[in-house]
Design a protein around this motif. Sequence first.
Motif: not given
Length: 261
Positions: A64-68, A71-76, A114-115
């Motif tokens: 869902i997103h990255t910074k450098g 990474y961010t993971v979106l889940t239930n 999660l990251k």
Amino acid sequence: MDWHKIILATCIGSLSISSVLVAPTVSSVEQSLNQRSTQQLQKQAKLITVKVLSKDFLGSGILIHTKGSVYTVLTNAHVLRSGKAPYQIQTYDGKVYAATLQSMSDRGNDLAQLKFRSDRTKYTVASLDFRSSLTKGNKVFAAGFPFDEEGDRDIGFVFRSGEVSLILDKALEGGYKIGYTNDIQKGMSGGPLLNHVGKVVAINGMHAEPLWGDPYVYQDGTEPEPELRQEMHQYSWGIPIETFVDLVSSSDSNFQAEVKK
């Protein structure tokens, strides 16, 4: 013999035959373009869809997103509750990364983040339709990693088409608000629901015809009318992506600005 008439008749006949042959060619081109477009969407979905693991496979997630290199993971949230930390993320290229729990929604929404860090490999992150203009009948595509019939391993990445059937005025428990015809199975929870241009419009989380429990209760504790409840059973359900964006905006305005890019 009137050669002029013979030549004219031959030309007209040729034109008639050509026109008959051209018609299906145009149709074939359109069909080919539709197939190519779907294949491109499937490829895009595969890049942004991940497996969520603990000791075993738990479900799906969305990059869902990255910074450098983070990474961010979106889940239930229910995906994570089906296993125990430490969690791992497996990306489309088969690489497995140690993941840490960033947050789990405490506002009645079935969402968690999660990251993980990837210093060497760059991954594609999802493009979000954070103010969805979905209407009933819109074509949508669901992605994820369903379990096999025995329920002990995933069968690999799947990409299934369908259409929006219901959009509720208020959300069900867990934040579920969008009903659709795509066949969602166990293991696809946490995966993306995309629109026709490849933007994530919802997070998969609830399949049709649940075998136990009563998921069709609104967040405010009220219940749908019996006729509507019966209709709800027929569809898979997802949490609108704007629900996630709105939750993020209340806690991290910088993150919200970045996911809206």
